[in-house]
Design a protein around this motif. Sequence first.
Motif, PDB file in Angstrom:
ATOM      1  N   LEU A 135       0.819  -1.213   0.000  1.00  0.00           N
ATOM      2  CA  LEU A 135       0.000   0.000   0.000  1.00  0.00           C
ATOM      3  C   LEU A 135       0.851   1.261   0.000  1.00  0.00           C
ATOM      4  O   LEU A 135       0.389   2.324  -0.397  1.00  0.00           O
ATOM      5  CB  LEU A 135      -0.934   0.006   1.218  1.00  0.00           C
ATOM      6  N   VAL A 136       2.098   1.146   0.452  1.00  0.00           N
ATOM      7  CA  VAL A 136       2.991   2.305   0.465  1.00  0.00           C
ATOM      8  C   VAL A 136       3.144   2.865  -0.951  1.00  0.00           C
ATOM      9  O   VAL A 136       3.079   4.079  -1.167  1.00  0.00           O
ATOM     10  CB  VAL A 136       4.378   1.924   1.039  1.00  0.00           C
ATOM     11  N   LEU A 137       3.326   1.982  -1.921  1.00  0.00           N
ATOM     12  CA  LEU A 137       3.495   2.429  -3.316  1.00  0.00           C
ATOM     13  C   LEU A 137       2.156   2.751  -3.965  1.00  0.00           C
ATOM     14  O   LEU A 137       1.994   3.798  -4.596  1.00  0.00           O
ATOM     15  CB  LEU A 137       4.220   1.363  -4.130  1.00  0.00           C
ATOM     16  N   THR A 138       1.171   1.851  -3.820  1.00  0.00           N
ATOM     17  CA  THR A 138      -0.102   2.035  -4.526  1.00  0.00           C
ATOM     18  C   THR A 138      -0.849   3.270  -4.025  1.00  0.00           C
ATOM     19  O   THR A 138      -1.442   3.999  -4.824  1.00  0.00           O
ATOM     20  CB  THR A 138      -0.983   0.789  -4.382  1.00  0.00           C
ATOM     21  N   LEU A 139      -0.808   3.520  -2.718  1.00  0.00           N
ATOM     22  CA  LEU A 139      -1.446   4.730  -2.184  1.00  0.00           C
ATOM     23  C   LEU A 139      -0.684   5.977  -2.614  1.00  0.00           C
ATOM     24  O   LEU A 139      -1.278   7.029  -2.842  1.00  0.00           O
ATOM     25  CB  LEU A 139      -1.524   4.670  -0.652  1.00  0.00           C
ATOM     26  N   THR A 140       0.639   5.849  -2.728  1.00  0.00           N
ATOM     27  CA  THR A 140       1.454   6.978  -3.195  1.00  0.00           C
ATOM     28  C   THR A 140       1.091   7.357  -4.626  1.00  0.00           C
ATOM     29  O   THR A 140       1.181   8.527  -5.014  1.00  0.00           O
ATOM     30  CB  THR A 140       2.951   6.615  -3.117  1.00  0.00           C
ATOM     31  N   LEU A 141       0.669   6.382  -5.420  1.00  0.00           N
ATOM     32  CA  LEU A 141       0.252   6.667  -6.785  1.00  0.00           C
ATOM     33  C   LEU A 141      -1.184   7.190  -6.843  1.00  0.00           C
ATOM     34  O   LEU A 141      -1.488   8.122  -7.591  1.00  0.00           O
ATOM     35  CB  LEU A 141       0.362   5.395  -7.644  1.00  0.00           C
ATOM     36  N   ALA A 142      -2.074   6.581  -6.053  1.00  0.00           N
ATOM     37  CA  ALA A 142      -3.509   6.902  -6.150  1.00  0.00           C
ATOM     38  C   ALA A 142      -3.888   8.190  -5.431  1.00  0.00           C
ATOM     39  O   ALA A 142      -4.658   9.002  -5.968  1.00  0.00           O
ATOM     40  CB  ALA A 142      -4.329   5.739  -5.602  1.00  0.00           C
ATOM     41  N   LEU A 143      -3.353   8.393  -4.218  1.00  0.00           N
ATOM     42  CA  LEU A 143      -3.804   9.520  -3.399  1.00  0.00           C
ATOM     43  C   LEU A 143      -3.462  10.888  -3.988  1.00  0.00           C
ATOM     44  O   LEU A 143      -4.338  11.756  -4.076  1.00  0.00           O
ATOM     45  CB  LEU A 143      -3.232   9.371  -1.976  1.00  0.00           C
ATOM     46  N   PRO A 144      -2.218  11.150  -4.425  1.00  0.00           N
ATOM     47  CA  PRO A 144      -1.924  12.465  -5.010  1.00  0.00           C
ATOM     48  C   PRO A 144      -2.748  12.751  -6.264  1.00  0.00           C
ATOM     49  O   PRO A 144      -3.177  13.893  -6.477  1.00  0.00           O
ATOM     50  CB  PRO A 144      -0.427  12.388  -5.346  1.00  0.00           C
ATOM     51  N   LEU A 145      -2.975  11.713  -7.093  1.00  0.00           N
ATOM     52  CA  LEU A 145      -3.794  11.899  -8.297  1.00  0.00           C
ATOM     53  C   LEU A 145      -5.208  12.325  -7.917  1.00  0.00           C
ATOM     54  O   LEU A 145      -5.748  13.299  -8.449  1.00  0.00           O
ATOM     55  CB  LEU A 145      -3.846  10.600  -9.105  1.00  0.00           C
ATOM     56  N   TRP A 146      -5.807  11.567  -6.988  1.00  0.00           N
ATOM     57  CA  TRP A 146      -7.177  11.869  -6.561  1.00  0.00           C
ATOM     58  C   TRP A 146      -7.263  13.251  -5.920  1.00  0.00           C
ATOM     59  O   TRP A 146      -8.193  14.012  -6.191  1.00  0.00           O
ATOM     60  CB  TRP A 146      -7.651  10.792  -5.595  1.00  0.00           C
ATOM     61  N   LEU A 147      -6.291  13.594  -5.080  1.00  0.00           N
ATOM     62  CA  LEU A 147      -6.283  14.912  -4.436  1.00  0.00           C
ATOM     63  C   LEU A 147      -6.173  16.027  -5.472  1.00  0.00           C
ATOM     64  O   LEU A 147      -6.857  17.054  -5.372  1.00  0.00           O
ATOM     65  CB  LEU A 147      -5.117  15.008  -3.446  1.00  0.00           C
ATOM     66  N   ALA A 148      -5.320  15.814  -6.485  1.00  0.00           N
ATOM     67  CA  ALA A 148      -5.167  16.818  -7.535  1.00  0.00           C
ATOM     68  C   ALA A 148      -6.472  17.015  -8.301  1.00  0.00           C
ATOM     69  O   ALA A 148      -6.883  18.144  -8.582  1.00  0.00           O
ATOM     70  CB  ALA A 148      -4.052  16.397  -8.489  1.00  0.00           C
TER      71      ALA A 148
END
Length: 227
Positions: free
Chosen positions: A102-115
């Motif tokens: 989840l460290v990598l997958t959340l790092t990819l998903a969360l900034p995109l969604w926040l943006a």
Amino acid sequence: MKMMTNLFSVFDPSSSIFSLSLNWLSTFIGLLMIPSMYWFMPSRYHIIWNNILMTLHKEFKTLLANPNQKGTTLIFISLFSLILFNNFLGLFPYIFTSSSHLVLTLTLALPLWLAFMVYGWLNHTQHMFTHLVPQGTPAILMPFMVCIETISNIIRPGTLAVRLTANMIAGHLLMTLLGNTGPSLSSFLVLILLIVQIALLTLESAVAIIQSYVFAVLSTLYSSEVI
């Protein structure tokens, strides 16, 4: 508890030098997988990969609400390539699967969604509010629909990250469990086990492609909703 700890320890980053985890460097090994012939343009490798990227570009462009913005699909194609290389490399022995964390997958998903959310609420506030109430909803159900839509929107990065992580972990765990039973089996059963493992490896190769594609497509669809 000890059995579960040992089972999931195959996913722990343990290779280290000077207390620095080296396993996460496997994320960048995808660059080394590109053969040197790729750079002799137009080589066969370059033509094949270019055709794949152009197909993805056309598909993502149709999914976007505003396809006239040039370069929009580039981030999603890059995302697809990164996840695809990581998923495939994880199928090789002794290579750390960073996309199963989840460290990598959340790092990819969360900034995109926040943006997407920040851009949408700042520039298209009214459009974002209309997304909270689907068309044709009865007035009495509107407060409930707003709550449901808000929750479903908030959990999107979590579902993106967990979907990729769970699919990567599930296949690896199944192959590990079957592989550990090998020494206690007879020669005939070992042969059957090898066939099953090859079939599972083929399935995992398909999952590696599908999950990277799903991640990129869903990210594209989420971005199209805020424009």
